[in-house]
Motif scaffolding. Structure first.
Motif, mmCIF file in Angstrom:
data_model
loop_
_atom_site.group_PDB
_atom_site.id
_atom_site.type_symbol
_atom_site.label_atom_id
_atom_site.label_comp_id
_atom_site.label_asym_id
_atom_site.label_seq_id
_atom_site.Cartn_x
_atom_site.Cartn_y
_atom_site.Cartn_z
ATOM 1 N N PRO A 233 0.817 -1.214 0.000
ATOM 2 C CA PRO A 233 0.000 0.000 0.000
ATOM 3 C C PRO A 233 0.847 1.259 0.000
ATOM 4 C CG PRO A 233 -0.920 -1.615 1.506
ATOM 5 C CD PRO A 233 0.379 -2.180 1.028
ATOM 6 N N CYS A 234 0.538 2.141 -0.924
ATOM 7 C CA CYS A 234 1.232 3.422 -1.153
ATOM 8 C C CYS A 234 2.588 3.252 -1.851
ATOM 9 C CB CYS A 234 1.437 4.211 0.137
ATOM 10 S SG CYS A 234 -0.086 4.704 0.962
ATOM 11 N N PHE A 235 3.057 2.012 -2.058
ATOM 12 C CA PHE A 235 4.341 1.782 -2.719
ATOM 13 C C PHE A 235 4.218 0.941 -3.990
ATOM 14 C CE2 PHE A 235 5.408 2.454 1.753
ATOM 15 C CZ PHE A 235 6.385 3.425 1.644
ATOM 16 N N ARG A 236 3.102 0.294 -4.163
ATOM 17 C CA ARG A 236 2.960 -0.727 -5.214
ATOM 18 C C ARG A 236 3.244 -0.186 -6.613
ATOM 19 N NH1 ARG A 236 -1.479 -2.612 -3.284
ATOM 20 N NH2 ARG A 236 -0.505 -4.283 -2.096
ATOM 21 N N ASN A 237 2.849 1.029 -6.893
ATOM 22 C CA ASN A 237 3.002 1.580 -8.240
ATOM 23 C C ASN A 237 4.173 2.548 -8.374
ATOM 24 O OD1 ASN A 237 0.806 0.123 -9.206
ATOM 25 N ND2 ASN A 237 -0.657 1.734 -8.699
ATOM 26 N N ARG A 238 5.043 2.591 -7.378
ATOM 27 C CA ARG A 238 6.209 3.476 -7.450
ATOM 28 C C ARG A 238 7.333 2.829 -8.239
ATOM 29 N NH1 ARG A 238 7.530 6.279 -1.639
ATOM 30 N NH2 ARG A 238 5.531 7.296 -1.251
ATOM 31 N N GLY A 239 8.245 3.677 -8.713
ATOM 32 C CA GLY A 239 9.441 3.190 -9.379
ATOM 33 C C GLY A 239 10.491 2.765 -8.365
ATOM 34 N N PRO A 240 11.560 2.114 -8.831
ATOM 35 C CA PRO A 240 12.575 1.565 -7.925
ATOM 36 C C PRO A 240 13.308 2.596 -7.073
ATOM 37 C CG PRO A 240 13.276 1.389 -10.219
ATOM 38 C CD PRO A 240 11.841 1.790 -10.235
ATOM 39 N N ASP A 241 13.294 3.858 -7.483
ATOM 40 C CA ASP A 241 13.967 4.884 -6.673
ATOM 41 C C ASP A 241 13.112 5.338 -5.499
ATOM 42 O OD1 ASP A 241 12.138 5.999 -8.526
ATOM 43 O OD2 ASP A 241 13.081 7.971 -8.338
ATOM 44 N N ARG A 242 11.838 4.890 -5.452
ATOM 45 C CA ARG A 242 10.921 5.326 -4.393
ATOM 46 C C ARG A 242 10.342 4.154 -3.604
ATOM 47 N NH1 ARG A 242 11.135 9.998 -2.481
ATOM 48 N NH2 ARG A 242 8.901 10.102 -2.072
ATOM 49 N N ARG A 243 10.958 2.982 -3.758
ATOM 50 C CA ARG A 243 10.534 1.801 -3.002
ATOM 51 C C ARG A 243 11.678 0.806 -2.979
ATOM 52 N NH1 ARG A 243 11.168 -1.618 -7.031
ATOM 53 N NH2 ARG A 243 9.863 -1.478 -8.886
ATOM 54 N N LEU A 244 11.473 -0.311 -2.312
ATOM 55 C CA LEU A 244 12.487 -1.358 -2.226
ATOM 56 C C LEU A 244 12.882 -1.838 -3.612
ATOM 57 C CD1 LEU A 244 14.023 -3.321 -0.257
ATOM 58 C CD2 LEU A 244 12.079 -4.867 -0.554
ATOM 59 N N ASP A 245 14.191 -2.080 -3.807
ATOM 60 C CA ASP A 245 14.684 -2.554 -5.089
ATOM 61 C C ASP A 245 15.998 -3.312 -4.875
ATOM 62 O OD1 ASP A 245 14.391 -2.409 -8.134
ATOM 63 O OD2 ASP A 245 16.450 -1.707 -7.835
ATOM 64 N N LYS A 246 16.281 -4.240 -5.769
ATOM 65 C CA LYS A 246 17.490 -5.054 -5.621
ATOM 66 C C LYS A 246 18.773 -4.233 -5.776
ATOM 67 C CE LYS A 246 17.459 -6.697 -10.427
ATOM 68 N NZ LYS A 246 17.327 -7.899 -11.278
ATOM 69 N N SER A 247 18.677 -3.048 -6.331
ATOM 70 C CA SER A 247 19.856 -2.184 -6.465
ATOM 71 C C SER A 247 20.252 -1.526 -5.145
ATOM 72 C CB SER A 247 19.597 -1.101 -7.516
ATOM 73 O OG SER A 247 18.534 -0.248 -7.104
ATOM 74 N N ASP A 248 19.431 -1.691 -4.104
ATOM 75 C CA ASP A 248 19.683 -1.006 -2.833
ATOM 76 C C ASP A 248 20.869 -1.578 -2.065
ATOM 77 O OD1 ASP A 248 17.504 0.620 -3.304
ATOM 78 O OD2 ASP A 248 16.115 -0.595 -2.134
ATOM 79 N N ALA A 249 21.188 -2.854 -2.239
ATOM 80 C CA ALA A 249 22.236 -3.503 -1.447
ATOM 81 C C ALA A 249 22.928 -4.566 -2.293
ATOM 82 C CB ALA A 249 21.633 -4.129 -0.191
ATOM 83 N N ASP A 250 24.003 -5.122 -1.751
ATOM 84 C CA ASP A 250 24.692 -6.207 -2.453
ATOM 85 C C ASP A 250 23.749 -7.375 -2.694
ATOM 86 O OD1 ASP A 250 27.071 -4.791 -2.451
ATOM 87 O OD2 ASP A 250 27.795 -5.728 -0.599
ATOM 88 N N TYR A 251 22.879 -7.629 -1.715
ATOM 89 C CA TYR A 251 21.920 -8.730 -1.838
ATOM 90 C C TYR A 251 20.607 -8.322 -1.186
ATOM 91 C CZ TYR A 251 19.566 -13.147 -0.994
ATOM 92 O OH TYR A 251 18.627 -14.144 -0.962
ATOM 93 N N VAL A 252 19.505 -8.528 -1.903
ATOM 94 C CA VAL A 252 18.174 -8.190 -1.396
ATOM 95 C C VAL A 252 17.283 -9.420 -1.529
ATOM 96 C CG1 VAL A 252 16.140 -6.715 -1.663
ATOM 97 C CG2 VAL A 252 18.430 -5.765 -2.064
ATOM 98 N N GLU A 253 16.715 -9.838 -0.410
ATOM 99 C CA GLU A 253 15.804 -10.984 -0.387
ATOM 100 C C GLU A 253 14.431 -10.518 0.063
ATOM 101 O OE1 GLU A 253 15.372 -15.314 1.898
ATOM 102 O OE2 GLU A 253 17.334 -14.390 1.636
ATOM 103 N N VAL A 254 13.394 -10.966 -0.649
ATOM 104 C CA VAL A 254 12.022 -10.568 -0.349
ATOM 105 C C VAL A 254 11.190 -11.825 -0.129
ATOM 106 C CG1 VAL A 254 9.997 -9.289 -1.132
ATOM 107 C CG2 VAL A 254 12.282 -8.512 -1.784
ATOM 108 N N ILE A 255 10.457 -11.859 0.979
ATOM 109 C CA ILE A 255 9.573 -12.986 1.272
ATOM 110 C C ILE A 255 8.149 -12.476 1.278
ATOM 111 C CG2 ILE A 255 8.979 -14.801 2.914
ATOM 112 C CD1 ILE A 255 12.324 -13.310 3.342
ATOM 113 N N GLY A 256 7.296 -13.027 0.409
ATOM 114 C CA GLY A 256 5.922 -12.557 0.253
ATOM 115 C C GLY A 256 4.909 -13.536 0.809
ATOM 116 N N THR A 257 3.963 -13.016 1.611
ATOM 117 C CA THR A 257 2.893 -13.851 2.149
ATOM 118 C C THR A 257 1.495 -13.266 1.924
ATOM 119 O OG1 THR A 257 3.213 -12.801 4.320
ATOM 120 C CG2 THR A 257 4.301 -14.930 3.960
ATOM 121 N N ASN A 258 1.413 -11.978 1.525
ATOM 122 C CA ASN A 258 0.108 -11.357 1.265
ATOM 123 C C ASN A 258 0.278 -10.280 0.196
ATOM 124 O OD1 ASN A 258 -2.182 -9.111 2.764
ATOM 125 N ND2 ASN A 258 -2.765 -11.010 1.775
ATOM 126 N N ILE A 259 0.737 -10.715 -0.978
ATOM 127 C CA ILE A 259 1.259 -9.810 -1.988
ATOM 128 C C ILE A 259 0.221 -8.875 -2.608
ATOM 129 C CG2 ILE A 259 3.236 -11.242 -2.532
ATOM 130 C CD1 ILE A 259 1.705 -12.455 -4.840
#
Length: 391
Positions: A233-259
């Protein structure tokens, strides 16, 4: 002459009639051959729930107009942005201290810290704070693994209406990154390559803004981000510079349970693991539904178990997001697996499906790699397995 002229027109009429009959026969043949094909195509597409009929899933509160406008944090507010420190040297007799934005020199010399070890910063979600259960459980779990633990206290900024709270996150991220960069500048041993961040829900987006700002300040990426069903909510339609993205760190892991509810469906990490398809989870009491909030929070329990059972949560790679939703990755060639947790293979990027049981400790091990053990559909089949029921 009139009679003759009329007689001469008769063959022309017969010719036209023959052409009409021929056209009718051709149309009949056309309908006979092609109508079933057209019918089957239309029927099949309807059975697949045409997007033109059902539409695309928009997700809960996908856009929040105005929440990307900037905010300015006052000096008083910055005194309420704090990091609680539980270093690896902490013993039962020591008091856990919180350091605000202006106390970083003191924090750098916290006597409980062992900078030779890894450090994790945990950030909880909406309306939460580091003295509540989620943060305390994560503190305990990572301490057992030998980590220094930081808990971000931003409760002053997350106790308002949700769209306003999300507007605060870039500023929170910026100033928290400044606090961490201050540690780097002190030469006390703080190393971004030994530093990880874990965010639950709203915290899963907050870690993104911290990582972005830290990279902008230092030129160095943080080693790892783990986002536990990061807020959609409030982030779903943002671009990668305004929300979580794999470019943020050496490694990014995302676990989804209510996507499609409180989480985000887009695979924004290097490794994206969708638990039981990622949409809704099974309740610990199997006959009770686990709806939006229940499914969203279930990720915390699964991550807690994964920290304690590091070889047990085995996920299957999928080709597409839809395959993960459909729990249909069992026959993928080549068959690739990965582990949920700290032993994940960071070189195996992509989308993964992970089956779990409905109660703690949730993992299925190698049993979860076989279609016949897929838990959700099998549980539903078992509920109505009798051919005839007398009531």
């Amino acid at each position: 002459m009139k009679k003759s002229a009329h007689y001469l027109k008769l063959p022309t009429k017969n010719k036209r009639n023959r052409k009409k009959k021929l056209r009718k026969k051709m149309l009949s043949m056309f309908y006979f051959i092609l109508a079933p094909i057209v019918f089957n195509i239309v029927t099949a597409r309807n059975l697949q729930h045409l997007r033109s009929v059902t539409g695309y899933a928009y997700g809960y509160l996908s856009d929040c107009p105005g929440n990307e406008n900037p905010i300015i944090m006052s000096e008083d507010s910055l005194r309420k942005l704090r990091i609680k420190v539980i270093g690896a040297k902490m013993t039962s007799g020591w008091i856990k201290k919180k350091y605000n934005y202006y106390q970083m020199n003191e924090m750098g010399n916290d006597p409980t810290m062992d900078y030779s070890r890894k450090t994790v910063l945990f950030i909880s979600g909406y309306f939460d704070n580091p003295d509540f259960a989620a943060s305390r459980i994560m503190e305990y779990s990572y301490r057992l693994l030998g980590y220094n633990v930081f808990l971000l206290d931003m409760h002053k900024f997350v106790e308002h209406d949700y769209p306003s709270v999300t507007r605060n996150l870039p500023a929170i991220g910026k100033h928290t990154a400044e606090m961490l960069y201050n540690l780097t500048q002190q030469n006390v041993g703080f190393d971004p390559k030994k530093f990880e961040m874990v965010g639950l829900s709203l915290g899963g987006e907050t870690i993104s803004f911290i990582a972005k700002s830290y990279k902008a300040l230092s030129g160095v990426k943080i080693s790892r981000l783990t986002a536990l069903d990061p807020s959609g909510p409030c982030f779903r339609n943002r671009g990668p510079d305004r929300r979580l993205d794999k470019s943020d760190a050496d490694y990014v892991e995302v676990i989804g349970t209510n996507i499609d509810g409180l989480g985000i469906a887009t695979p924004v990490g290097h490794v994206n693991i969708y638990i039981n398809g990622g949409e809704y989870q099974m309740s610990d009491i199997y006959w009770m539904p686990c709806e939006m909030f229940c499914s969203h929070i279930k990720v915390f329990e699964i991550w807690f178990s994964a920290l304690r059972n590091q070889d047990s949560f085995i996920a299957i790679q999928c080709d597409t997001m839809q395959q993960a939703r459909d729990k249909d990755c069992y026959d993928r060639k080549p068959f690739v697996t990965n582990l949920l947790g700290l032993k994940v293979d960071k070189t195996k990027h992509g989308i993964f499906y992970l089956a779990t049981t409905y109660n703690y400790p949730y993992y299925m091990g190698e049993k979860g790699l076989k279609r016949e053990n897929e838990p959700v559909h099998n549980l539903l089949k078992a509920t109505n397995k009798a051919d005839i029921v007398v009531v």
